[in-house]
Design a protein around this motif. Structure first.
Motif, mmCIF file in Angstrom:
data_model
loop_
_atom_site.group_PDB
_atom_site.id
_atom_site.type_symbol
_atom_site.label_atom_id
_atom_site.label_comp_id
_atom_site.label_asym_id
_atom_site.label_seq_id
_atom_site.Cartn_x
_atom_site.Cartn_y
_atom_site.Cartn_z
ATOM 1 N N THR A 229 8.675 -2.753 1.542
ATOM 2 C CA THR A 229 7.212 -2.432 1.832
ATOM 3 C C THR A 229 7.016 -1.111 2.499
ATOM 4 O O THR A 229 8.124 -0.475 2.467
ATOM 5 N N VAL A 230 6.138 0.209 1.294
ATOM 6 C CA VAL A 230 6.286 1.747 1.537
ATOM 7 C C VAL A 230 5.163 2.253 1.972
ATOM 8 O O VAL A 230 4.210 1.215 1.777
ATOM 9 N N THR A 231 4.738 3.442 2.670
ATOM 10 C CA THR A 231 3.611 4.116 2.517
ATOM 11 C C THR A 231 3.298 4.577 1.346
ATOM 12 O O THR A 231 3.727 5.794 1.216
ATOM 13 N N SER B 290 6.359 2.429 -7.798
ATOM 14 C CA SER B 290 7.282 2.456 -6.898
ATOM 15 C C SER B 290 8.148 3.710 -6.959
ATOM 16 O O SER B 290 9.114 3.485 -7.940
ATOM 17 N N GLY C 257 -2.677 -2.637 -2.731
ATOM 18 C CA GLY C 257 -2.843 -1.138 -3.065
ATOM 19 C C GLY C 257 -4.107 -0.008 -4.008
ATOM 20 O O GLY C 257 -3.889 -1.130 -5.080
ATOM 21 N N ASN D 240 -0.475 4.936 4.916
ATOM 22 C CA ASN D 240 -0.984 2.916 4.976
ATOM 23 C C ASN D 240 -0.159 2.239 3.685
ATOM 24 O O ASN D 240 0.641 2.630 2.818
ATOM 25 N N THR D 241 -0.081 0.716 4.244
ATOM 26 C CA THR D 241 1.595 0.138 3.908
ATOM 27 C C THR D 241 0.896 0.194 2.724
ATOM 28 O O THR D 241 -0.389 -0.617 2.626
ATOM 29 N N GLU E 39 3.076 -2.924 -0.861
ATOM 30 C CA GLU E 39 4.138 -3.600 -0.904
ATOM 31 C C GLU E 39 4.591 -3.409 -2.564
ATOM 32 O O GLU E 39 3.058 -3.437 -3.397
ATOM 33 N N SER F 130 10.881 5.846 0.976
ATOM 34 C CA SER F 130 9.414 4.898 1.762
ATOM 35 C C SER F 130 8.077 5.366 1.569
ATOM 36 O O SER F 130 7.075 4.794 2.144
ATOM 37 N N GLU F 131 8.030 6.426 1.642
ATOM 38 C CA GLU F 131 6.570 7.169 1.543
ATOM 39 C C GLU F 131 6.096 8.054 0.453
ATOM 40 O O GLU F 131 7.137 8.855 0.021
#
Length: 165
Positions: A3-5, A131, A124, A9-10, A12, A150-151
């Motif tokens: 899970t990243v943002t 990612s 998303g 906002n999350t 996957e 992560s972001e």
């Protein structure tokens, strides 16, 4: 699944990055000249996989610029910049920026690289893209470092990736 943002906002991803100490999965990616490149084409070199959603975003473009700058001082190391952008977009960007120390590769044909490495977005607004990750491989294709940023709007930790070499 990781899970990243994206701006909090999350989102996957399809899985987890390859484990440190494991053999990296092989891949077939398209180079700017439309030839196919595999992991075996880089055997014997240390490899930095700089993976991102699109070279047409500010953070992704900056990661290519930064790795290009750092790569010029690295011995026996190849930096592969990988996204689902068309090879033409990679060539346009690197040509306009004068970047020649990185190798741009595209996963546009079927997205198998993203699936095999567990890093494509499955939810998303960026669903279907990769990612932001950095994976470092030794000369034998063994994973020595991974970072799932992560972001998404943040840059990867260049220092840690280069330290893993």
């Amino acid at each position: 699944m990781a899970t990243v943002t994206l701006k909090g906002n999350t989102i996957e991803t399809s899985g987890e990055l390859p484990k440190i100490g494991s053999k990296a999965p092989d891949f077939k990616l398209t180079a700017n000249d439309l030839s196919i490149k595999t992991l075996n084409d880089f055997k014997g070199s240390k490899i930095v996989l700089n993976i991102f959603p699109s070279v047409d975003t500010g953070t992704c473009a900056q990661s290519v610029r930064e790795f290009n700058k750092q790569a010029s001082a690295l011995e026996n190391t190849k930096v592969l910049c990988i996204s689902r952008d068309l090879p033409f977009a990679h060539a346009r960007f690197c040509g306009a920026e004068g970047l020649d120390n990185v190798i741009s590769l595209s996963d546009f044909k079927n997205g198998s690289f993203g699936k095999d490495y567990g890093l494509d977005f499955v939810s998303g607004p960026l669903e279907g893209l990769h990612s932001r990750c950095v994976i470092v491989l030794d000369e034998n294709g063994v994973v020595t470092h991974t970072e799932q940023v992560s972001e998404i709007v943040d840059e990867p930790n260049y220092k840690e990736a280069l330290k893993a070499l």
